[in-house]
Design an enzyme around this catalytic site. Structure first.
Site, PDB file in Angstrom:
ATOM      1  N   ARG A  31       0.655  -1.219  -0.018  1.00  0.00           N
ATOM      2  CA  ARG A  31       0.232   0.233   0.111  1.00  0.00           C
ATOM      3  C   ARG A  31       0.840   1.352   0.128  1.00  0.00           C
ATOM      4  NH1 ARG A  31      -3.119  -2.801  -1.236  1.00  0.00           N
ATOM      5  NH2 ARG A  31      -5.254  -3.534  -0.231  1.00  0.00           N
ATOM      6  N   HIS A  43      -1.688  -0.614  -9.897  1.00  0.00           N
ATOM      7  CA  HIS A  43      -1.626  -1.303  -9.218  1.00  0.00           C
ATOM      8  C   HIS A  43      -2.345  -2.638  -9.946  1.00  0.00           C
ATOM      9  CE1 HIS A  43      -3.779  -1.542  -4.588  1.00  0.00           C
ATOM     10  NE2 HIS A  43      -4.238  -2.717  -5.614  1.00  0.00           N
TER      11      HIS A  43
HETATM   12  N1  LIG Z   1      -0.782  -4.270  -5.275  1.00  0.00           N
HETATM   13  C1  LIG Z   1      -1.385  -5.449  -5.148  1.00  0.00           C
HETATM   14  O1  LIG Z   1      -2.123  -5.754  -6.196  1.00  0.00           O
HETATM   15  C2  LIG Z   1      -2.208  -6.700  -4.223  1.00  0.00           C
HETATM   16  C3  LIG Z   1      -2.877  -7.543  -4.484  1.00  0.00           C
HETATM   17  C4  LIG Z   1      -3.316  -8.581  -3.197  1.00  0.00           C
HETATM   18  C5  LIG Z   1      -2.565  -8.300  -1.915  1.00  0.00           C
HETATM   19  N2  LIG Z   1      -1.877  -6.559  -1.512  1.00  0.00           N
HETATM   20  C6  LIG Z   1      -1.139  -6.430  -0.235  1.00  0.00           C
HETATM   21  O2  LIG Z   1      -0.562  -7.137   0.144  1.00  0.00           O
HETATM   22  C7  LIG Z   1      -1.092  -7.056   1.970  1.00  0.00           C
HETATM   23  C8  LIG Z   1      -0.264  -9.093   2.206  1.00  0.00           C
HETATM   24  O3  LIG Z   1      -1.107  -9.577   2.196  1.00  0.00           O
HETATM   25  P1  LIG Z   1      -1.217 -11.046   2.109  1.00  0.00           P
HETATM   26  O4  LIG Z   1      -2.584 -11.733   1.788  1.00  0.00           O
HETATM   27  O5  LIG Z   1       0.189 -11.514   2.243  1.00  0.00           O
HETATM   28  O6  LIG Z   1      -1.179 -11.173   4.091  1.00  0.00           O
HETATM   29  P2  LIG Z   1      -1.087 -11.667   5.524  1.00  0.00           P
HETATM   30  O7  LIG Z   1      -0.869 -13.090   4.731  1.00  0.00           O
HETATM   31  O8  LIG Z   1      -2.159 -10.988   6.332  1.00  0.00           O
HETATM   32  O9  LIG Z   1       0.429 -11.434   6.518  1.00  0.00           O
HETATM   33  C9  LIG Z   1       1.102  -9.703   6.212  1.00  0.00           C
HETATM   34  C10 LIG Z   1       2.503  -9.965   6.741  1.00  0.00           C
HETATM   35  O10 LIG Z   1       2.441  -8.886   7.622  1.00  0.00           O
HETATM   36  C11 LIG Z   1       3.357  -8.851   8.220  1.00  0.00           C
HETATM   37  N3  LIG Z   1       3.053  -8.032   9.332  1.00  0.00           N
HETATM   38  C12 LIG Z   1       1.691  -7.037   9.637  1.00  0.00           C
HETATM   39  N4  LIG Z   1       1.548  -6.058  10.100  1.00  0.00           N
HETATM   40  C13 LIG Z   1       2.663  -5.568  11.048  1.00  0.00           C
HETATM   41  C14 LIG Z   1       3.708  -5.116  11.887  1.00  0.00           C
HETATM   42  N5  LIG Z   1       2.518  -4.182  12.069  1.00  0.00           N
HETATM   43  N6  LIG Z   1       4.528  -5.555  11.877  1.00  0.00           N
HETATM   44  C15 LIG Z   1       5.822  -6.100  11.706  1.00  0.00           C
HETATM   45  N7  LIG Z   1       4.690  -7.284  10.598  1.00  0.00           N
HETATM   46  C16 LIG Z   1       3.776  -7.552  10.512  1.00  0.00           C
HETATM   47  C17 LIG Z   1       2.902 -10.191   9.055  1.00  0.00           C
HETATM   48  O11 LIG Z   1       3.479 -10.878  10.126  1.00  0.00           O
HETATM   49  P3  LIG Z   1       2.527 -12.091  11.070  1.00  0.00           P
HETATM   50  O12 LIG Z   1       3.547 -12.841  10.426  1.00  0.00           O
HETATM   51  O13 LIG Z   1       3.650 -11.884  12.441  1.00  0.00           O
HETATM   52  O14 LIG Z   1       1.121 -12.159  11.088  1.00  0.00           O
HETATM   53  C18 LIG Z   1       2.546 -10.752   7.856  1.00  0.00           C
HETATM   54  O15 LIG Z   1       3.270 -11.581   7.801  1.00  0.00           O
HETATM   55  C19 LIG Z   1      -1.869  -6.338   1.342  1.00  0.00           C
HETATM   56  O16 LIG Z   1      -2.850  -6.542   2.748  1.00  0.00           O
HETATM   57  C20 LIG Z   1      -2.522  -6.015   0.882  1.00  0.00           C
HETATM   58  O17 LIG Z   1      -1.999  -4.345   1.165  1.00  0.00           O
HETATM   59  C21 LIG Z   1      -1.606  -6.251  -2.659  1.00  0.00           C
END
Ligand SMILES: NC(=O)c1ccc[n+]([C@@H]2O[C@H](COP(=O)([O-])OP(=O)(O)OC[C@H]3O[C@@H](n4cnc5c(N)ncnc54)[C@H](OP(=O)(O)O)[C@@H]3O)[C@@H](O)[C@H]2O)c1
Length: 309
Positions: free
Chosen positions: A224, A272
Site C-alpha cells: 500500500r 495497482h
Molecule cells: N498490489 C496488489 O495488487 C496487491 C494485491 C493483493 C494484496 N496486496 C497487499 O498485500 C498485503 C499483504 O497480503 P497478505 O495476504 O500476504 O497478508 P498476510 O498474510 O496477512 O501477511 C501480512 C504480513 O505482514 C506482517 N505484518 C503485519 N503487521 C505488521 C507489523 N506491524 N509489523 C511487522 N509485520 C507485520 C504479518 O506478520 P505476522 O506473520 O506476524 O502476522 C505478515 O507476515 C495486503 O494487505 C495488501 O495490502 C496488494
C-alpha cells in the site's frame, strides 16, 4: 440468505456468474439495489460506502474482495463484532510472485541503467554481482510474502523476511517486531514491501528507515502507498541513497497526473496490477464462507480486527 455486492473496480456480472455456478439459487444483489436490508446476511465487496453495512441488521459476515482489508477500516460505522474475512488465493499469490520477481530481477540485472544507456545509444557493460551477493528483504512475510519468497528462492538471492511475530519460513532469515526492523533493513539490498496497511505500518518507511537501507538499495512496493512517506522516498532517490523504486500502490489511486512519481527517472509506476482478484479462482472460498456463515460454523481467513489485517 442474500448476498450484497459492491465494488467500483470488479465486475458484478463476473462475480455473480462464478458464485452462482457453485451456489445455484444464490440471491445476489448489487449495491445500492439492496432490496429489503433485513434479507442481506453476507456482504462481498471493496470499500462499501460508509454506513452501508451498518444499515443491514442481519449481516453475518463481510468478505473483502481482495487480500487487503484496510478499506474496511475506513468505515467508522462498521458494526462492532461483525466478522470480516479476506481472500487468500493461490492464483493471486502466483501473480504477486511474478510481479515482484520481475522487478527484483530487473534491479538485480541493472536493467534501469541499460535502458538509460539505450536512450543515449551507448554500449556500456556494467559489473554484475551474483545473486548470492544480492540480499532481498521481504517486509511482511505473510501469505503473499511467502509466495514471493518461494519464487525468488529459485534465483539464489539470500532472503530475509520481517513479520509482527516470530516466524519460520524455509530458506528465509526471520526478523520480527519493531526492534529487529533496523537490522532487517541494514541487510537488505532490494526491499519488497508486502506488509498490510494498518495503524502500525502507516509511514513505516520514513526518512530514518530508508536511511537504514544500504546505499544504492532498491524498493519494490506491492503493498500500500501509505507505508512509504513519499517525500522521504523522493529525497532518498534524488540523493542516490535509494537507486530505484518500482511502485504498484499509492496513497491516492489513480496516481494524480501532477505527482512527481510519474516523471521521476528512478521510479517505475504501475497502476495497482501486481495481483488481481479473479472470481474464477476465488469464488469457491467465498461460497465456503457463505455456507459457514449460514450454518454458524467458524469462518475461514478471518481478519484480526485488533491487529487490523
Ligand atoms: N498490489 C496488489 O495488487 C496487491 C494485491 C493483493 C494484496 N496486496 C497487499 O498485500 C498485503 C499483504 O497480503 P497478505 O495476504 O500476504 O497478508 P498476510 O498474510 O496477512 O501477511 C501480512 C504480513 O505482514 C506482517 N505484518 C503485519 N503487521 C505488521 C507489523 N506491524 N509489523 C511487522 N509485520 C507485520 C504479518 O506478520 P505476522 O506473520 O506476524 O502476522 C505478515 O507476515 C495486503 O494487505 C495488501 O495490502 C496488494
Amino acid at each position: 440468505m442474500a448476498l450484497l455486492f459492491h465494488s467500483s473496480g470488479d465486475s458484478p456480472e463476473a462475480w455473480k456468474a462464478a458464485l452462482l455456478a457453485l451456489e445455484p439459487g444464490l440471491d445476489f444483489r448489487i449495491f445500492p439495489e439492496t432490496g429489503n436490508p433485513a434479507e442481506i446476511e453476507f456482504a462481498l465487496g471493496w470499500a462499501f460506502p460508509p454506513g452501508a453495512l451498518a444499515a443491514l441488521p442481519n449481516l453475518k459476515c463481510l468478505c473483502s474482495l481482495g487480500a487487503g482489508v484496510d478499506h474496511v477500516f475506513r468505515d467508522s460505522t462498521l458494526p462492532k463484532g461483525l466478522p470480516v474475512v479476506r481472500l487468500v488465493d493461490d492464483a493471486m499469490a502466483d501473480d504477486m510472485g511474478d510481479w515482484v520477481a520481475l522487478n527484483v530481477l530487473r534491479f538485480h540485472r541493472r536493467d534501469p541503467e541499460y535502458r538509460r544507456f539505450q536512450t543515449e545509444r551507448r554500449w556500456v557493460r556494467l559489473d554484475q554481482p551474483y545473486a548470492k551477493d544480492r540480499r532481498v528483504g521481504i517486509l511482511g512475510i505473510g501469505f503473499l510474502g511467502q509466495a514471493v519468497a518461494r519464487r525468488l528462492s529459485a534465483f539464489g538471492f539470500p532472503l530475509a523476511g520481517w513479520s509482527r511475530r516470530p516466524k519460520r519460513v524455509p530458506g528465509v532469515e526471520s526478523f520480527h517486531g519493531p526492534e529487529q526492523l533496523d537490522a532487517f533493513l541494514a541487510r537488505t539490498d532490494i526491499l519488497a514491501i508486502l506488509v498490510p496497511a494498518t495503524p502500525a505500518t502507516e509511514n513505516l518507511m520514513d526518512a530514518r528507515r530508508l536511511a537504514r537501507l544500504p546505499k544504492g538499495a532498491a524498493i519494490v512496493n506491492a503493498a500500500r502507498g501509505r507505508i512509504i512517506v513519499d517525500e522521504a522516498l523522493l529525497a532518498a532517490l534524488d540523493s542516490g541513497h535509494i537507486s530505484v523504486a518500482a511502485l504498484d500502490v499509492f496513497r491516492e489511486e489513480p496516481l494524480p497526473s501532477e505527482h512527481p512519481y510519474w516523471c521521476h527517472p528512478k521510479v517505475l509506476v504501475f497502476p495497482h496490477i501486481a495481483a488481481y482478484t479473479d472470481p474464477e479462482t476465488a469464488a469457491a472460498q467465498v461460497v465456503d464462507n457463505l455456507r459457514r456463515a449460514r450454518a454458524g460454523a467458524p469462518l475461514q481467513n478471518l481478519v484480526d480486527m485488533q491487529a487490523g489485517y
